[in-house]
Design a protein around this motif. Structure first.
Motif, PDB file in Angstrom:
ATOM      1  N   ALA A  34       1.083  -2.106  -2.791  1.00 34.63           N
ATOM      2  CA  ALA A  34       1.636  -2.390  -4.124  1.00 34.63           C
ATOM      3  C   ALA A  34       2.608  -3.566  -4.072  1.00 34.63           C
ATOM      4  N   VAL A  35       3.396  -3.636  -2.979  1.00 39.22           N
ATOM      5  CA  VAL A  35       4.339  -4.748  -2.835  1.00 39.22           C
ATOM      6  C   VAL A  35       3.574  -6.066  -2.736  1.00 39.22           C
ATOM      7  N   GLN A  36       2.464  -6.047  -2.038  1.00 41.47           N
ATOM      8  CA  GLN A  36       1.703  -7.275  -1.837  1.00 41.47           C
ATOM      9  C   GLN A  36       0.818  -7.636  -3.028  1.00 41.47           C
ATOM     10  N   CYS A  37       0.448  -6.639  -3.813  1.00 43.19           N
ATOM     11  CA  CYS A  37      -0.505  -6.900  -4.893  1.00 43.19           C
ATOM     12  C   CYS A  37       0.092  -7.863  -5.915  1.00 43.19           C
TER      13      CYS A  37
END
Lengths: 275, 706
Positions: free
Chosen positions: A78-81
């Motif tokens: 989620a952090v990278q998305c």
């Protein structure tokens, strides 16, 4: 002490009087088929995936320790998305952290007669945390409301009555069979608790009845609820029409949603006359 | 017959059926179209016109207007007089020598003084002018004062034409009776006072000007009180009379498209607040105005209510109730802060307490101020100057260096505005004003012009203010914040590479763009880190202007606005560092960039109030939108009241609230015929949505909450 929380919404006009911040605690013991917060039902952290936002960049897979085959809800994806297609739902908060968020709009609680509302899920399932945060808010002069379906041991209510100004209490149906069909549980405890609450709680109770087209929108059913609540002491009743704004979240959870329909405004007007 | 609302609640009915019909027709362009029929009076026949001085030409024009402009008396009207020449709707003196072009520009952005005419009548003002004529010896001053007397005579000619026309009709006996007294003699009661202000307002507009009305409840409140006390008038009768004033004010609604929509003739009205002695002025007139706009939805007189910490709950709730019907008709000032701001400028307290606005929200003292503003795009300075159109060789070693460079570039912009706009207006001595276009009619209602013998545009007013207005400030703060986070804090992209990406409008960098767009909390979400960037720039901007303030007779103080310029600026803007592509319509006024505010109205207000807004001496506006369904509960009234009070306590300046949903706007764009009277708050004014250009409609749709 920590609680699992899936959202904190500021500037709500619909969860009690005035301008409110609503804290959504995760986990529920009912399983309402029409639930507009399906991500609130399981107590554990979940991953929401919005297909329509995904651009298939593959970054999630790169950072996932399991290459997306299984999930431990670490949240790295989620952090990278970049598009927000992946969202971790459910985060641990301390009492202090929740209070910090709640306190931000304090000035608006004062100017509007608002405050904080704890909702869910069933916020009363995390009763020890709930008591602590309610106590903290109360000490700081913030009006407190608890939004509950009421299907919890009576002692839970006793634990928080002294630090709660208002209960928003849901009654979904009067007949037990229908209740079991729609929520998976009996409503016996719910009705008992409401009865006791109306007798023993000195603050306000607002009774809220969701009107679900194709489920409880029958005159007889609603009249029975009305007859029951009329015997009680409460501030007011609110009839809330079913809406479809939560449906997209079923998709994000990879679940099917049961289709109900939105009651027409004239019908709602009529039902309101019962109460 | 229903008046449009976006709310599920029906507008209340209090007015007489005939008055409601009159309002309906007026709102549906009946008189506006009539006004368009005769755009101007001709000056062709005037011998020697071309060789006359500008002032003499102006005098001829006003005389011709007074003598020949069409007279319009509407069936059943309770106040008479009308601005019937179409060129005036376009901000021109409606008189032409050459049929192919407009002759003279007229005046706007002012609220004139109607107190004097109520007290001494136009005859009193004429006596004042005659006195001044005797006193002055300077031929230029004498010529100007003579022009003032001439304009009063013209007004008399025009007024007499109405008196004669009314005599021919039946059913206008009271109107006729009133016109025999006002506006030439002092008003003696509420009805005469309404007619007196209307006559002067209509004549000002007939001659092309767009004045504001100002504090209508202060102007009329004591007349109504006296009439009610002696039983001369009932509250219901007073409401009908005042309603006709509002309905007559719709006579320029043509339903025709223009860029920013119709209904923006700056006829602002101010309600409530304290008087010179510090006493609250709220009275029956305050509530009658709210009744009228609540019932009819007339949005042509944008109403702003002065709210302070002691404003009565009843008024706040009425304001919230009217806001709920949509149309963006009512906005609020934080009176406490505005007064602090005026004190900071050095205005005497009594004077400051009289404040009204110019047409949008720029604060001014009515009848004493010549105000103009100079808008500029703050984001353009960042993109074109500080970041040199995203020059790939550019590098900044840290955020502070970049931030300082931006402020330095901003300072140069302010210096340029000062040189080009302030010094240009003055003669070489930097004290006297250069000759300007005549506009004598306005001077009749401006204190001190006549006594000084100096016209409105040549320094005759007590206060002369030129205010640089920064626009796009939230976009600048968001841009700087995005650079700070992505380049300097998280280091996910180097400065040079980021410049290249922006230069190429994010091409093939969709992932980075989305990351920057979705992972940072921008202005409007109560995030200190970005909000304080905005606050610091505003603070410095104000100081930069103050450096030149009081250097000349022209005050030079700062303000914030875009009005609707974010639409015009969009094509010139490059990609913005916070994930926006080139050409997008970004932030309006001091409101969050559309799409970046996800935490609700309370958080928007918190972000906005972090700046010391009293240093924005000519105003800084915040726009808030509500979805009608969200505020259709009883609790919503308390919530709106709470937002207004919170805005006051946190130190806001001016806030306009509108309720309309995107679906309705999109539907109105498709089927304009069904939404003739859907009014939206554009900025300092309201416009009927369907009369705006597509670009402006899209801007309104974009800024409306999803």
């Amino acid at each position: 002490m920590r609680a699992k929380i899936f959202d904190i919404q500021r500037n709500s006009f619909v969860d009690g009087p005035g301008i409110r911040t609503t804290v959504f605690l995760k986990g529920c013991n009912l399983n309402c088929k029409w639930c507009h917060n399906p991500e609130s039902q399981l107590p554990k952290t979940q991953l929401l995936f919005y297909q329509s936002k995904c651009v298939s960049c593959g970054r999630c897979k790169e950072v996932c320790p399991h290459a997306l085959k299984t999930c431990e809800w670490c949240g790295r994806c989620a952090v990278q998305c970049p598009t927000g297609a992946r969202e971790v739902c459910g985060k641990e908060y301390t009492v202090e952290e929740v209070f910090c968020e709640v306190a931000k709009d304090r000035i608006f609680y004062q100017t509007s007669g608002g405050g904080v509302t704890f909702s869910g899920g069933e916020c009363m399932l995390q009763i020890e945390f709930l008591r602590e945060i309610l106590k903290k808010c109360k000490e700081q002069g913030i009006h407190t409301a608890v939004d509950t379906a009421g299907d919890v041991p009576w002692e839970y209510f006793e634990k928080i009555m002294s630090v709660t100004d208002l209960f928003l209490y849901d009654i979904k149906c009067f007949s037990d069979n229908l209740h079991r069909e729609g929520t998976g549980n009996s409503n016996e405890l719910i009705l008992q608790n409401l009865q006791k609450l109306s007798e023993q709680f000195s603050g306000d109770v607002i009774i809220r009845v969701p009107v679900i087209g194709g489920f409880n929108d029958r005159e007889e059913e609603l009249k029975q609820i009305a007859t029951f609540v009329k015997k009680l002491r409460y501030k007011k009743t609110e009839l809330l029409p079913y809406h479809e704004m939560g449906n997209y979240k079923y998709e994000a959870l990879g679940r099917q949603y049961t289709s109900y329909y939105v009651p027409r405004q004239e019908e709602m007007e009529k039902y309101r006359t019962f109460f | 017959m229903e008046f449009y609302t976006s709310s599920k609640y029906k507008r209340p009915i209090r007015l007489d059926e005939k008055t409601r019909e009159f309002a309906y027709e007026s709102l549906h362009c009946k008189y506006g179209r009539d006004t368009r029929k005769v755009p101007y009076v001709s000056l062709k026949h005037i011998a020697g016109y071309e060789t006359m001085s500008a002032l003499d030409q102006y005098n001829c024009a006003i005389l011709e207007i007074a003598k020949t402009a069409p007279i319009r008396i509407c069936e059943g009207e309770l106040v008479s007089g009308a601005a019937t020449l179409g060129d005036a709707i376009g901000h021109n003196v409606p008189a032409r020598f050459d049929d192919t072009r407009e002759e003279m520009r007229s005046v706007s952005h002012l609220t004139v003084d109607f107190f004097e005419v109520l007290e001494i009548g136009m005859d009193g003002i004429r006596a004042k002018a005659e006195e001044a004529f005797k006193k002055h010896v300077d031929p230029e001053k004498k010529a100007f004062i003579k022009s003032c007397i001439h304009c009063i005579e013209c007004m008399e000619i025009w007024h007499n034409r109405y008196v004669e026309a009314l005599k021919e009709k039946t059913g206008f006996e009271t109107v006729l009776e009133n016109l025999k007294t006002v506006p030439f003699r002092p008003a003696r009661n509420f009805y005469e006072a309404v007619q007196s202000i209307w006559c002067c307002f209509a004549f000002l507009r007939l001659c092309g000007n767009w004045p504001g009305i100002g504090r209508i409840d202060v102007l009329l409140g004591h007349y109504l009180k006296a009439d009610l006390e002696c039983g001369k008038l009932t509250l219901e009768e007073a409401r009908e009379i005042l309603a006709h004033f509002f309905i007559k004010g719709c006579e320029w609604i043509t339903g025709e498209s223009c860029v920013s929509g119709d209904a923006q003739h700056y006829q602002n009205i101010i309600l409530a607040g304290i008087n010179e002695c510090g006493h609250e002025v709220t009275n029956e007139v305050t509530y009658l105005v709210l009744d009228i706009i609540e019932e009819t939805g007339i949005s042509d007189f944008p109403v702003t209510v002065r709210i302070n910490k002691n404003t009565e709950e009843k008024l706040l709730r009425r304001v919230a109730e009217v806001i709920r019907f949509g149309g963006g008709v009512v906005a609020v000032y934080n009176e406490d802060l505005v007064l602090e701001s005026l004190a900071d400028m050095g205005y005497p307290q009594e004077e400051a307490r009289k404040f009204a606005n110019d047409g949008c929200w720029e604060v001014q003292i009515p009848g004493k101020t010549n105000f103009s503003y100079v808008p500029f795009d703050g984001l353009k300075i960042l993109q074109h100057v500080t970041l040199k159109d995203y020059d790939k060789t550019l590098d900044f070693e840290d955020f502070e260096t970049l931030f300082e460079q931006y402020k330095k570039d901003l300072r140069e912009q302010i210096e340029m505005i000062y040189r080009q706009r302030v010094l240009e207006k003055l003669q070489e001595d930097n004290v006297h004003f250069k000759t300007a276009t005549p506009c004598t009619v306005v001077a009749l209602f401006e204190q001190s012009c006549i006594e000084r013998g100096i016209s409105y545009h040549e320094g005759g007013t007590v206060y002369n203010v030129i205010s640089p207005h920064i626009g796009g400030l939230p976009d600048v703060a968001n841009s700087l914040y995005a650079i700070k986070k992505a380049v300097f804090d998280e280091k996910i992209v180097s400065f040079k590479r980021f410049m290249k990406i922006l230069k190429e409008n994010w091409e093939n960098e969709e992932l980075l763009r989305k990351h920057i767009l979705n992972h940072y909390q921008y202005y409007g979400n109560d995030n200190d880190e970005v909000d304080f960037i905005a606050a610091e720039i505003l603070d410095d901007f104000s100081d930069m202007c103050r450096k030149y303030d009081k250097e000349t007779p022209i005050r030079f103080v700062s303000g914030v606005s875009t009005f609707g310029r974010q639409v015009d600026w969009a094509p010139m803007r490059l990609a913005a560092p916070f994930g926006r592509k080139s050409g997008e319509v970004l932030s309006g006024n001091l409101s969050p960039t559309p799409g970046t505010d996800t935490s609700g109205a309370a958080a928007i207000i918190q972000s906005y109030c972090k700046a010391d807004l009293k240093k924005q001496h000519t105003g800084a506006a915040l726009d808030i939108g509500f979805i009608p369904s969200n505020i259709d509960s009883d609790n919503a009234i308390s919530a709106i009241v709470g937002l207004i009070k919170g805005f006051v306590r946190l130190g806001g300046y001016f806030m306009q609230m509108d309720t309309v949903d995107r679906a309705t706007l999109i539907e109105a764009q498709k089927n304009p015929a069904n939404y003739q009277n859907l009014s939206v708050r554009v900025s300092g004014w309201n416009a009927r949505f369907v009369t705006m250009s597509k670009e402006w409609q899209d801007m309104i749709i974009e800024k409306t909450e999803k």
